[in-house]
Design a protein around this motif. Sequence first.
Motif, PDB file in Angstrom:
ATOM      1  N   MET A   1       0.810  -0.907   0.036  1.00  0.00           N
ATOM      2  CA  MET A   1      -0.118  -0.010   0.098  1.00  0.00           C
ATOM      3  C   MET A   1       0.830   1.156   0.042  1.00  0.00           C
ATOM      4  O   MET A   1       0.535   2.286  -0.610  1.00  0.00           O
ATOM      5  N   ASP A   2       1.835   1.357   0.598  1.00  0.00           N
ATOM      6  CA  ASP A   2       3.156   2.542   0.849  1.00  0.00           C
ATOM      7  C   ASP A   2       3.498   2.665  -0.516  1.00  0.00           C
ATOM      8  O   ASP A   2       3.649   3.752  -0.980  1.00  0.00           O
ATOM      9  N   ASN A   3       3.860   1.693  -1.359  1.00  0.00           N
ATOM     10  CA  ASN A   3       4.525   1.523  -2.406  1.00  0.00           C
ATOM     11  C   ASN A   3       3.624   2.263  -3.619  1.00  0.00           C
ATOM     12  O   ASN A   3       3.863   2.981  -4.225  1.00  0.00           O
ATOM     13  N   ASN A   4       2.229   1.916  -3.682  1.00  0.00           N
ATOM     14  CA  ASN A   4       1.121   2.395  -4.506  1.00  0.00           C
ATOM     15  C   ASN A   4       1.048   3.803  -4.092  1.00  0.00           C
ATOM     16  O   ASN A   4       0.707   4.527  -4.931  1.00  0.00           O
ATOM     17  N   ASP A   5       1.092   4.457  -2.951  1.00  0.00           N
ATOM     18  CA  ASP A   5       1.016   5.973  -2.578  1.00  0.00           C
ATOM     19  C   ASP A   5       2.133   6.561  -3.001  1.00  0.00           C
ATOM     20  O   ASP A   5       2.105   7.781  -3.470  1.00  0.00           O
ATOM     21  N   ASN A   6       3.230   5.914  -2.945  1.00  0.00           N
ATOM     22  CA  ASN A   6       4.646   6.686  -3.553  1.00  0.00           C
ATOM     23  C   ASN A   6       4.361   6.721  -4.919  1.00  0.00           C
ATOM     24  O   ASN A   6       4.600   7.966  -5.542  1.00  0.00           O
ATOM     25  N   ARG A   7       3.792   5.990  -5.682  1.00  0.00           N
ATOM     26  CA  ARG A   7       3.856   6.115  -7.292  1.00  0.00           C
ATOM     27  C   ARG A   7       2.720   7.204  -7.484  1.00  0.00           C
ATOM     28  O   ARG A   7       3.042   7.856  -8.440  1.00  0.00           O
ATOM     29  N   LYS A   8       1.658   7.270  -6.571  1.00  0.00           N
ATOM     30  CA  LYS A   8       0.692   8.359  -7.038  1.00  0.00           C
ATOM     31  C   LYS A   8       1.377   9.802  -6.791  1.00  0.00           C
ATOM     32  O   LYS A   8       1.035  10.489  -7.434  1.00  0.00           O
ATOM     33  N   ASN A   9       2.143   9.656  -5.655  1.00  0.00           N
ATOM     34  CA  ASN A   9       2.809  10.958  -5.175  1.00  0.00           C
ATOM     35  C   ASN A   9       3.760  11.516  -6.556  1.00  0.00           C
ATOM     36  O   ASN A   9       4.009  12.528  -6.747  1.00  0.00           O
ATOM     37  N   GLN A  10       4.557  10.224  -6.980  1.00  0.00           N
ATOM     38  CA  GLN A  10       5.321  10.780  -8.099  1.00  0.00           C
ATOM     39  C   GLN A  10       4.684  11.160  -9.484  1.00  0.00           C
ATOM     40  O   GLN A  10       5.232  11.822  -9.963  1.00  0.00           O
ATOM     41  N   ASP A  11       3.683  10.328  -9.744  1.00  0.00           N
ATOM     42  CA  ASP A  11       2.650  10.824 -10.921  1.00  0.00           C
ATOM     43  C   ASP A  11       2.379  12.260 -10.748  1.00  0.00           C
ATOM     44  O   ASP A  11       2.480  13.129 -11.693  1.00  0.00           O
ATOM     45  N   ARG A  12       1.837  12.582  -9.383  1.00  0.00           N
ATOM     46  CA  ARG A  12       1.345  13.942  -9.407  1.00  0.00           C
ATOM     47  C   ARG A  12       2.389  14.570  -9.479  1.00  0.00           C
ATOM     48  O   ARG A  12       2.221  16.102 -10.073  1.00  0.00           O
ATOM     49  N   GLU A  13       3.723  14.546  -9.036  1.00  0.00           N
ATOM     50  CA  GLU A  13       4.982  15.512  -9.042  1.00  0.00           C
ATOM     51  C   GLU A  13       5.120  15.570 -10.522  1.00  0.00           C
ATOM     52  O   GLU A  13       5.597  16.792 -10.990  1.00  0.00           O
ATOM     53  N   GLN A  14       5.358  14.456 -11.357  1.00  0.00           N
ATOM     54  CA  GLN A  14       5.796  14.630 -12.632  1.00  0.00           C
ATOM     55  C   GLN A  14       4.639  15.395 -13.570  1.00  0.00           C
ATOM     56  O   GLN A  14       4.890  16.246 -14.525  1.00  0.00           O
ATOM     57  N   GLU A  15       3.434  15.251 -12.891  1.00  0.00           N
ATOM     58  CA  GLU A  15       2.417  16.101 -14.005  1.00  0.00           C
ATOM     59  C   GLU A  15       2.322  17.455 -13.696  1.00  0.00           C
ATOM     60  O   GLU A  15       2.307  18.353 -14.483  1.00  0.00           O
ATOM     61  N   TYR A  16       2.681  17.719 -12.347  1.00  0.00           N
ATOM     62  CA  TYR A  16       2.876  19.151 -12.104  1.00  0.00           C
ATOM     63  C   TYR A  16       4.095  19.757 -12.928  1.00  0.00           C
ATOM     64  O   TYR A  16       3.888  21.067 -13.155  1.00  0.00           O
ATOM     65  N   MET A  17       5.250  19.062 -12.877  1.00  0.00           N
ATOM     66  CA  MET A  17       6.574  19.491 -13.596  1.00  0.00           C
ATOM     67  C   MET A  17       6.033  19.868 -15.027  1.00  0.00           C
ATOM     68  O   MET A  17       6.552  20.777 -15.754  1.00  0.00           O
ATOM     69  N   LYS A  18       5.279  18.939 -15.474  1.00  0.00           N
ATOM     70  CA  LYS A  18       4.781  18.961 -17.015  1.00  0.00           C
ATOM     71  C   LYS A  18       3.984  20.318 -17.071  1.00  0.00           C
ATOM     72  O   LYS A  18       4.323  20.904 -18.122  1.00  0.00           O
ATOM     73  N   THR A  19       3.274  20.633 -16.402  1.00  0.00           N
ATOM     74  CA  THR A  19       2.285  21.787 -16.384  1.00  0.00           C
ATOM     75  C   THR A  19       3.011  22.889 -16.262  1.00  0.00           C
ATOM     76  O   THR A  19       3.002  23.936 -17.076  1.00  0.00           O
ATOM     77  N   SER A  20       4.056  22.954 -15.269  1.00  0.00           N
ATOM     78  CA  SER A  20       4.925  24.071 -15.067  1.00  0.00           C
ATOM     79  C   SER A  20       5.870  24.410 -16.186  1.00  0.00           C
ATOM     80  O   SER A  20       5.983  25.596 -16.682  1.00  0.00           O
ATOM     81  N   GLU A  21       6.509  23.404 -16.889  1.00  0.00           N
ATOM     82  CA  GLU A  21       7.226  23.641 -18.019  1.00  0.00           C
ATOM     83  C   GLU A  21       6.194  24.071 -19.198  1.00  0.00           C
ATOM     84  O   GLU A  21       6.775  25.011 -19.825  1.00  0.00           O
ATOM     85  N   GLN A  22       5.085  23.612 -19.434  1.00  0.00           N
ATOM     86  CA  GLN A  22       4.309  24.263 -20.319  1.00  0.00           C
ATOM     87  C   GLN A  22       3.892  25.662 -20.181  1.00  0.00           C
ATOM     88  O   GLN A  22       4.071  26.428 -21.166  1.00  0.00           O
ATOM     89  N   GLU A  23       3.751  25.989 -19.017  1.00  0.00           N
ATOM     90  CA  GLU A  23       3.478  27.251 -18.645  1.00  0.00           C
ATOM     91  C   GLU A  23       4.544  28.309 -18.900  1.00  0.00           C
ATOM     92  O   GLU A  23       4.382  29.193 -19.334  1.00  0.00           O
ATOM     93  N   LEU A  24       5.808  27.857 -18.445  1.00  0.00           N
ATOM     94  CA  LEU A  24       6.851  28.776 -18.634  1.00  0.00           C
ATOM     95  C   LEU A  24       7.127  29.018 -20.307  1.00  0.00           C
ATOM     96  O   LEU A  24       7.743  29.918 -21.009  1.00  0.00           O
ATOM     97  N   LYS A  25       6.897  27.839 -21.022  1.00  0.00           N
ATOM     98  CA  LYS A  25       7.051  27.901 -22.544  1.00  0.00           C
ATOM     99  C   LYS A  25       6.078  28.862 -23.122  1.00  0.00           C
ATOM    100  O   LYS A  25       6.340  29.608 -24.317  1.00  0.00           O
ATOM    101  N   ASN A  26       4.878  28.851 -22.699  1.00  0.00           N
ATOM    102  CA  ASN A  26       3.908  29.543 -23.136  1.00  0.00           C
ATOM    103  C   ASN A  26       3.774  30.909 -22.545  1.00  0.00           C
ATOM    104  O   ASN A  26       2.711  31.604 -22.577  1.00  0.00           O
ATOM    105  N   LYS A  27       4.757  31.332 -22.010  1.00  0.00           N
ATOM    106  CA  LYS A  27       4.539  32.606 -21.163  1.00  0.00           C
ATOM    107  C   LYS A  27       4.481  33.903 -22.216  1.00  0.00           C
ATOM    108  O   LYS A  27       4.963  33.800 -23.072  1.00  0.00           O
TER     109      LYS A  27
END
Length: 75
Positions: free
Chosen positions: A1-27
């Motif tokens: 169960m802990d491993n599944n939560d870690n994956r979800k957190n990593q997925d959220r972080e990666q999605e956040y980073m993708k969004t942040s990079e897109q916002e920087l490019k489309n400034k």
Amino acid sequence: MDNNDNRKNQDREQEYMKTSEQELKNKPATEEQGLEKPKTTGYPPLQLGLIVFGIAVLVIVGFAIGFDWFGLFGN
């Protein structure tokens, strides 16, 4: 169960980073570097006229009191 939560957190972080990079490019390119002149419009003509009128009335009343036009200080 802990491993599944870690994956979800990593997925959220990666999605956040993708969004942040897109916002920087489309400034928006409208942002300028350095100081900008303040946006001022000045006084509209009617307001300027009222200010001049108010100052003129104060000057006339000052002269009137100074030369005793109202009979306040005389005998």
